[in-house]
Design a protein around this motif. Structure first.
Motif: not given
Length: 128
Positions: A1-13, A72-81, A102-105
């Motif tokens: 799983m990519s870091q983007y998919e992991a951030a998206q999954q964390l936001g959904t959860r 929407h779930i928005l992802v950056s290189r290291e974080n998500m919103a 905005v969530c810093r991970l």
């Protein structure tokens, strides 16, 4: 799983747990030193420091009967919103706001949250 998919999954959860009030589940998503900052001058404004305080803030917000619509779930290189549309009614007072949380991970968990609102005055009037 990519870091983007992991951030998206964390936001959904995070959103799913918030909507059902699973506070223990939310706590598991947070680092121990997590914080949550909200604008305004009301009962939920300011910064909650520490994971337990963040969970208490989420409980307090939910206790006002909010409907948390995930846009929407928005992802950056290291974080998500999370882009949300929150609505609620308490007597004659109505909340209808758009916001970005905005969530810093860090290490796959949420280390800090900062919420940006479309209607700070409306939030102040609702959360009294």
């Amino acid at each position: 799983m990519s870091q983007y998919e992991a951030a998206q999954q964390l936001g959904t959860r995070f959103h799913a747990l918030l909507t059902v009030g699973d506070w223990d589940g939310i706590r598991e998503l947070l680092t121990d030193d997590a914080s949550w900052t909200l604008p305004g001058d009301n009962t939920v404004s300011g910064t909650a420091e520490g994971a337990d305080a963040v969970v208490e803030r989420a409980k307090k917000i939910a206790s006002y009967g909010l409907h948390f619509e995930l846009l929407h779930i928005l992802v950056s290189r290291e974080n998500m919103a999370l882009s949300l549309h929150n609505t609620a009614r308490r007597g004659d007072v109505r909340l209808d706001e758009h916001l970005s949380t905005v969530c810093r991970l860090r290490d796959g968990k949420i280390a800090s949250i900062e919420t940006y609102l479309s209607d700070v005055a409306g939030m102040d009037a609702f959360f009294v």
